[in-house]
Write a protein that holds these residues in place. Structure first.
Motif, PDB file in Angstrom:
ATOM      1  N   THR A  49       0.830  -1.203   0.000  1.00  9.45           N
ATOM      2  CA  THR A  49       0.000   0.000   0.000  1.00  9.45           C
ATOM      3  C   THR A  49       0.866   1.255   0.000  1.00  9.45           C
ATOM      4  O   THR A  49       0.625   2.206  -0.754  1.00  9.45           O
ATOM      5  CB  THR A  49      -0.947   0.004   1.220  1.00  9.45           C
ATOM      6  OG1 THR A  49      -1.791  -1.151   1.149  1.00  9.45           O
ATOM      7  CG2 THR A  49      -1.783   1.261   1.283  1.00  9.45           C
ATOM      8  N   ALA A  50       1.909   1.254   0.833  1.00 10.47           N
ATOM      9  CA  ALA A  50       2.811   2.411   0.906  1.00 10.47           C
ATOM     10  C   ALA A  50       3.610   2.574  -0.384  1.00 10.47           C
ATOM     11  O   ALA A  50       3.850   3.708  -0.825  1.00 10.47           O
ATOM     12  CB  ALA A  50       3.751   2.260   2.097  1.00 10.47           C
ATOM     13  N   LYS A  51       3.994   1.473  -0.998  1.00  8.16           N
ATOM     14  CA  LYS A  51       4.731   1.531  -2.262  1.00  8.16           C
ATOM     15  C   LYS A  51       3.870   2.190  -3.344  1.00  8.16           C
ATOM     16  O   LYS A  51       4.347   3.041  -4.103  1.00  8.16           O
ATOM     17  CB  LYS A  51       5.146   0.125  -2.693  1.00  8.16           C
ATOM     18  CG  LYS A  51       5.949   0.061  -3.972  1.00  8.16           C
ATOM     19  CD  LYS A  51       6.339  -1.393  -4.259  1.00  8.16           C
ATOM     20  CE  LYS A  51       7.180  -1.539  -5.487  1.00  8.16           C
ATOM     21  NZ  LYS A  51       7.599  -2.932  -5.706  1.00  8.16           N
ATOM     22  N   THR A  52       2.613   1.826  -3.402  1.00 12.00           N
ATOM     23  CA  THR A  52       1.689   2.412  -4.366  1.00 12.00           C
ATOM     24  C   THR A  52       1.536   3.912  -4.109  1.00 12.00           C
ATOM     25  O   THR A  52       1.590   4.724  -5.043  1.00 12.00           O
ATOM     26  CB  THR A  52       0.318   1.713  -4.301  1.00 12.00           C
ATOM     27  OG1 THR A  52       0.507   0.326  -4.600  1.00 12.00           O
ATOM     28  CG2 THR A  52      -0.669   2.316  -5.278  1.00 12.00           C
ATOM     29  N   ALA A  53       1.372   4.307  -2.847  1.00 14.80           N
ATOM     30  CA  ALA A  53       1.239   5.727  -2.495  1.00 14.80           C
ATOM     31  C   ALA A  53       2.523   6.487  -2.823  1.00 14.80           C
ATOM     32  O   ALA A  53       2.480   7.617  -3.326  1.00 14.80           O
ATOM     33  CB  ALA A  53       0.895   5.876  -1.016  1.00 14.80           C
ATOM     34  N   TYR A  54       3.659   5.871  -2.563  1.00 10.14           N
ATOM     35  CA  TYR A  54       4.956   6.495  -2.854  1.00 10.14           C
ATOM     36  C   TYR A  54       5.107   6.755  -4.352  1.00 10.14           C
ATOM     37  O   TYR A  54       5.480   7.854  -4.768  1.00 10.14           O
ATOM     38  CB  TYR A  54       6.087   5.598  -2.347  1.00 10.14           C
ATOM     39  CG  TYR A  54       7.461   6.076  -2.735  1.00 10.14           C
ATOM     40  CD1 TYR A  54       8.086   7.101  -2.037  1.00 10.14           C
ATOM     41  CD2 TYR A  54       8.138   5.506  -3.809  1.00 10.14           C
ATOM     42  CE1 TYR A  54       9.343   7.556  -2.385  1.00 10.14           C
ATOM     43  CE2 TYR A  54       9.397   5.948  -4.173  1.00 10.14           C
ATOM     44  CZ  TYR A  54       9.999   6.973  -3.460  1.00 10.14           C
ATOM     45  OH  TYR A  54      11.263   7.420  -3.822  1.00 10.14           O
TER      46      TYR A  54
END
Length: 188
Positions: A49-54
């Protein structure tokens, strides 16, 4: 052609296409024969999820915020900062210049848990595996690509909740390697 045969053929082709698209050529571990623990699934989901947001961030400020969100998600999932009975694939299995064991286990594409690979980085973490230990002897019979079930403890971090080894923000968010002190690794 019989409608049941057509349906089966379409489903089979659909499943193949989904596998090709989802994999995008990455070497994801094959589905394990044992279920992945709930906390491991949550850990991987937090990172994804954080990778996608990043990657979707419009500036560096927003990108940095994705890392903080990941930290909170990881802390919420990992009560006690340990892994028990997690499943993965051995990505690296070697030794450092002192002959101590070095291991990296892939949990998902571009997500690893690992020891440090040198004594200097390992100072204070004590993740390198002693050659006289039963864990070292057990690992000596394994190879890269083996599916394993493992347990261990993460190293704490104020930045990521658990220590991540990358030098850059981009590396941390797109190809993270989380530091682990392994207590057991068994081949599946």
């Amino acid at each position: 052609m019989n409608i049941a045969i057509k349906t089966a053929a379409v489903c089979g082709v659909g499943a193949l296409l989904i596998g090709v698209v989802a994999g995008r050529g990455n070497s994801a571990p094959p589905p394990p024969s044992v279920p992945v623990p709930y906390d491991q699934s949550g850990f991987i989901r937090s990172i994804s999820t954080a990778k996608t947001a990043y990657k979707a961030a419009t500036n560096q400020l927003a990108a940095g915020g994705a890392r903080n969100s990941r930290k909170q998600a990881i802390c919420n999932v990992l009560q006690g900062q340990s892994a028990t009975g997690w499943i993965g694939k051995i990505a690296q299995l070697s030794s450092n210049g002192d002959g101590k064991g070095v291991i990296s286990i892939e949990l998902a594409p571009d997500v690893h848990v690992a020891t440090w690979n040198n004594a200097l980085s390992d100072m204070g973490s004590r993740t390198l595996i002693e050659p006289t230990s039963s864990l070292f002897k057990s690992l000596a019979g394994m190879k890269r690509g083996d599916m394993v079930k493992f347990s261990g403890s993460f190293t704490s971090s104020d930045v990521d909740c658990v220590r991540e080894q990358s030098v850059t923000l981009d590396g941390s968010m797109t190809d993270p390697v989380f530091t682990m002190r392994f207590s057991s690794v068994a081949k599946l």
